[in-house]
Design a protein around this motif. Structure first.
Motif, mmCIF file in Angstrom:
data_model
loop_
_atom_site.group_PDB
_atom_site.id
_atom_site.type_symbol
_atom_site.label_atom_id
_atom_site.label_comp_id
_atom_site.label_asym_id
_atom_site.label_seq_id
_atom_site.Cartn_x
_atom_site.Cartn_y
_atom_site.Cartn_z
ATOM 1 N N ASP A 253 81.615 34.288 26.473
ATOM 2 C CA ASP A 253 81.011 33.023 26.773
ATOM 3 C C ASP A 253 80.871 33.120 27.724
ATOM 4 O OD1 ASP A 253 80.620 32.091 23.517
ATOM 5 O OD2 ASP A 253 83.089 31.244 23.694
ATOM 6 N N GLU A 254 80.375 33.980 28.893
ATOM 7 C CA GLU A 254 80.817 33.635 30.500
ATOM 8 C C GLU A 254 79.029 33.135 30.559
ATOM 9 O OE1 GLU A 254 84.550 34.869 33.517
ATOM 10 O OE2 GLU A 254 83.728 35.900 32.849
ATOM 11 N N VAL A 255 78.514 33.427 31.039
ATOM 12 C CA VAL A 255 77.537 34.263 31.915
ATOM 13 C C VAL A 255 77.879 35.121 32.956
ATOM 14 C CG1 VAL A 255 75.704 33.440 33.836
ATOM 15 C CG2 VAL A 255 76.212 31.876 32.185
ATOM 16 N N PHE A 256 76.677 36.069 33.140
ATOM 17 C CA PHE A 256 76.869 37.664 33.776
ATOM 18 C C PHE A 256 76.299 37.303 34.968
ATOM 19 C CE2 PHE A 256 75.017 41.529 34.591
ATOM 20 C CZ PHE A 256 76.365 42.111 34.920
ATOM 21 N N THR A 257 77.563 37.286 35.924
ATOM 22 C CA THR A 257 76.860 37.166 37.295
ATOM 23 C C THR A 257 76.387 38.016 38.706
ATOM 24 O OG1 THR A 257 79.069 37.010 38.057
ATOM 25 C CG2 THR A 257 78.316 34.599 37.634
ATOM 26 N N TYR A 258 75.739 38.697 38.839
ATOM 27 C CA TYR A 258 75.532 39.229 39.845
ATOM 28 C C TYR A 258 75.299 38.509 41.489
ATOM 29 C CZ TYR A 258 71.573 39.182 36.774
ATOM 30 O OH TYR A 258 70.089 39.184 36.812
ATOM 31 N N SER A 259 75.358 39.624 42.434
ATOM 32 C CA SER A 259 73.930 39.108 43.796
ATOM 33 C C SER A 259 74.070 40.615 44.763
ATOM 34 C CB SER A 259 74.979 37.763 44.481
ATOM 35 O OG SER A 259 74.261 37.156 45.404
ATOM 36 N N PHE A 260 73.520 40.475 44.651
ATOM 37 C CA PHE A 260 72.888 42.238 45.285
ATOM 38 C C PHE A 260 71.970 42.081 46.302
ATOM 39 C CE2 PHE A 260 75.531 43.299 41.936
ATOM 40 C CZ PHE A 260 77.355 43.149 42.296
ATOM 41 N N PRO A 261 71.453 43.023 47.286
ATOM 42 C CA PRO A 261 70.756 43.050 48.344
ATOM 43 C C PRO A 261 69.510 43.741 46.931
ATOM 44 C CG PRO A 261 72.825 44.143 49.268
ATOM 45 C CD PRO A 261 72.979 43.175 47.951
ATOM 46 N N ASP A 262 68.313 43.697 47.191
ATOM 47 C CA ASP A 262 67.294 44.718 46.656
ATOM 48 C C ASP A 262 66.794 45.499 47.744
ATOM 49 O OD1 ASP A 262 65.707 43.595 48.784
ATOM 50 O OD2 ASP A 262 64.120 42.746 47.611
ATOM 51 N N LEU A 268 69.384 38.909 46.147
ATOM 52 C CA LEU A 268 69.146 38.256 45.193
ATOM 53 C C LEU A 268 70.074 38.669 43.682
ATOM 54 C CD1 LEU A 268 65.813 40.342 43.892
ATOM 55 C CD2 LEU A 268 65.696 38.257 44.682
ATOM 56 N N SER A 269 70.070 37.292 43.033
ATOM 57 C CA SER A 269 71.153 37.203 42.066
ATOM 58 C C SER A 269 70.356 36.801 40.960
ATOM 59 C CB SER A 269 72.347 35.977 43.009
ATOM 60 O OG SER A 269 71.570 34.622 42.510
ATOM 61 N N ASN A 270 72.120 36.394 39.896
ATOM 62 C CA ASN A 270 71.250 36.128 38.863
ATOM 63 C C ASN A 270 70.351 34.235 38.416
ATOM 64 O OD1 ASN A 270 74.150 35.986 39.078
ATOM 65 N ND2 ASN A 270 74.138 34.720 37.739
ATOM 66 N N GLU A 271 71.065 33.966 40.195
ATOM 67 C CA GLU A 271 70.430 32.285 39.277
ATOM 68 C C GLU A 271 68.948 32.377 39.999
ATOM 69 O OE1 GLU A 271 72.064 29.688 39.231
ATOM 70 O OE2 GLU A 271 73.581 31.003 38.007
ATOM 71 N N ALA A 350 81.852 54.693 42.948
ATOM 72 C CA ALA A 350 83.659 54.132 43.296
ATOM 73 C C ALA A 350 83.670 52.185 43.162
ATOM 74 C CB ALA A 350 84.455 54.767 43.855
ATOM 75 N N GLU A 351 82.692 51.848 43.140
ATOM 76 C CA GLU A 351 83.416 51.003 43.442
ATOM 77 C C GLU A 351 82.514 49.276 42.391
ATOM 78 O OE1 GLU A 351 82.326 48.937 48.132
ATOM 79 O OE2 GLU A 351 81.020 50.492 46.902
ATOM 80 N N MET A 352 82.301 49.834 41.247
ATOM 81 C CA MET A 352 81.328 49.964 40.219
ATOM 82 C C MET A 352 82.290 48.549 39.355
ATOM 83 S SD MET A 352 80.096 51.468 36.666
ATOM 84 C CE MET A 352 81.662 52.595 36.031
ATOM 85 N N TRP A 353 83.844 48.812 39.386
ATOM 86 C CA TRP A 353 84.579 48.713 38.708
ATOM 87 C C TRP A 353 84.746 46.886 38.975
ATOM 88 C CZ3 TRP A 353 84.994 53.194 38.634
ATOM 89 C CH2 TRP A 353 85.341 54.243 37.955
ATOM 90 N N GLU A 354 84.877 46.946 40.629
ATOM 91 C CA GLU A 354 84.930 45.558 41.476
ATOM 92 C C GLU A 354 83.764 44.939 41.482
ATOM 93 O OE1 GLU A 354 84.956 45.103 45.903
ATOM 94 O OE2 GLU A 354 85.614 47.164 45.884
ATOM 95 N N LYS A 355 82.792 45.682 41.798
ATOM 96 C CA LYS A 355 81.485 45.415 41.632
ATOM 97 C C LYS A 355 81.099 44.034 40.370
ATOM 98 C CE LYS A 355 81.205 45.524 45.823
ATOM 99 N NZ LYS A 355 79.422 46.518 46.615
ATOM 100 N N ILE A 356 80.838 44.355 39.431
ATOM 101 C CA ILE A 356 81.036 44.215 37.860
ATOM 102 C C ILE A 356 82.211 44.382 37.186
ATOM 103 C CG2 ILE A 356 79.608 44.638 36.073
ATOM 104 C CD1 ILE A 356 77.679 46.505 37.844
ATOM 105 N N PRO A 357 83.118 43.026 37.332
ATOM 106 C CA PRO A 357 84.339 42.640 36.950
ATOM 107 C C PRO A 357 84.135 41.651 35.756
ATOM 108 C CG PRO A 357 84.579 41.519 38.654
ATOM 109 C CD PRO A 357 82.996 42.246 38.430
#
Length: 421
Positions: A253-262, A268-271, A350-357
């Motif tokens: 029920d949580e909105v999936f969030t992300y914010s990274f450079p192209d 760009l982000s999910n917003e 190696a940062e995948m789990w940190e960046k997409i928790p």
């Protein structure tokens, strides 16, 4: 004396082509070659076609029905260079006595000297088809202990057409690509090389109806036993992982969030309007990952089919630290596959789990998150079964299209609220 005589003949014909240019004519290397790449102590055979001349010169690597094309190629001073920049791979070989000899280099590999490469002209070999046993179909490979991704079994899918045999090992994160070959001395010798993942698999039918698989050049060398899928099920043997339940969300029920450079540095982000309120496929990926190459080609098709109906695709891309400054492979990847959707550079693998928790048990490359118009993840598919996986690729395509169409058909939260007023 021989070179002088050749020059006289050319001049007598009124030709304006220098002898040196004629010596480097791509016609000398045009055609089909039986190539081998030395990897992990084994020689991996693969088919290489060279065609064109000058700016049109190209190499094509075939694995079953799946071609892989060079991004650029040249032939100068008797040396051919075939670049596959979308894999950061380069084949360099010199033509001598009708044979190509050189090396395959993968930029970033610890092996600075590359892997030895040879190629000779293709010569058809007659095979007694009647003597080849049939192993076509779906098989299961149970494990004595779980794989690094927690799997208890893999799939082995085989197709046969006459003497030609194509197979692949399908794991939860994807398949090995098409391993192709035929029957030799009591076993099938199957191989793969598409610019990456060189593989050599020996498949021996055993008297009890099982198959012994020996991987000689891949990442997991060793022996495995494969059972017919129905036999494995009847015996109660471990079954392959479910690609649709392997990875889940911490809170659905949580909105999936992300914010990274192209790729141009714009964050760009999910917003952003590009994604907010739309059906989005968020792809956890990396251009170093062969299965991600396979998926990208299918995603391009999906984008063309559904983008005008409201589908967006965003790649959450993880590249090695040394690749993140120039993004050479990312740019070559996007160009090679004509990728129209957005690539966001999320970090290093190696940062995948940190960046997409928000994702739980996220450990496959790729992983596809189906995001609804409300911004919440509705479905996750781990890995990607490419066309080499046969019916499992068909199942994946049916799953992807039905999920996308279902999500596109749903009304937005705002529209639903307006209908109630």
């Amino acid at each position: 004396m021989r070179n002088l005589s050749l020059a006289v003949v050319i001049l007598s014909l009124g030709a304006a082509i220098p002898v040196a240019a004629l010596a480097d004519s791509a016609s000398q290397i045009d055609g089909r070659w039986d190539a081998t790449l030395a990897n992990r102590g084994a020689n991996v055979p693969f088919r290489l076609d060279i065609s064109g001349n000058g700016a049109t010169l190209k190499g094509t690597l075939y694995n079953g029905d799946d071609p892989e094309y060079t991004t650029s190629a040249s032939f100068q001073k008797g040396t051919v260079v075939l670049n596959l920049e979308h894999y950061l791979t380069k084949i360099t070989a010199t033509l001598k006595d009708g044979k190509l000899t050189g090396k395959v280099e993968a930029r970033g590999d610890k092996d600075d000297d590359g892997n030895p490469f040879e190629a000779v002209r293709y010569v058809p070999v007659k095979v007694d088809v009647a003597s080849i046993p049939s192993i076509a179909g779906s098989w299961v490979i149970p494990h004595d202990k779980p794989s690094p991704k927690g799997e208890s079994a893999w799939r082995f899918i085989v197709k046969q057409k006459g003497a030609e045999t194509t197979a692949t090992v399908l794991r939860v994160d994807g398949d090995t690509g098409a391993l192709t070959g035929t029957w030799h001395d009591g076993k099938f010798l199957l191989s793969h090389f598409d610019g990456s993942r060189p593989g050599l698999l020996e498949v021996t039918p055993l008297p009890d109806g099982t198959l012994q698989l020996v991987e000689n050049a891949g990442n997991r060398p060793g022996k495995m036993i494969a059972y017919r899928a129905d036999v494995a099920l009847a015996k109660g043997l471990p079954q392959p992982a479910d690609y649709t339940t392997h990875t889940t969300m911490r809170d659905p029920d949580e909105v999936f969030t992300y914010s990274f450079p192209d790729v141009n540095g714009k964050v760009l982000s999910n917003e952003d309007p590009e994604f907010k309120g739309k059906v989005v496929l968020a792809i956890v990926t990396g251009t170093w990952c062969p299965n991600c190459h396979d998926e990208a080609q299918y995603l391009v098709q999906l984008y063309a089919k559904y983008h005008d109906r409201g589908l967006e695709i965003v790649a959450l891309d993880f590249e090695e630290p040394e690749q993140q400054d120039e993004l050479a492979r990312v740019h070559a990847f996007v160009k090679q596959y004509k990728v129209p959707y957005t690539y966001l550079i999320a970090g290093a693998p190696a940062e995948m789990w940190e960046k997409i928790p928000q994702a739980v048990n996220l450990n496959t490359w790729p992983a596809t998150l189906f995001v609804g118009k409300d911004g919440k993840v509705k479905h996750i598919h781990a890995g990607f079964a490419a066309p080499a996986s046969g019916q499992f690729n068909d199942q994946l395509k049916a799953e992807f299209t039905s999920t996308i169409e279902s999500l596109l058909a749903q009304k937005t939260v705002e529209a639903s609220t307006a209908d109630l007023q």
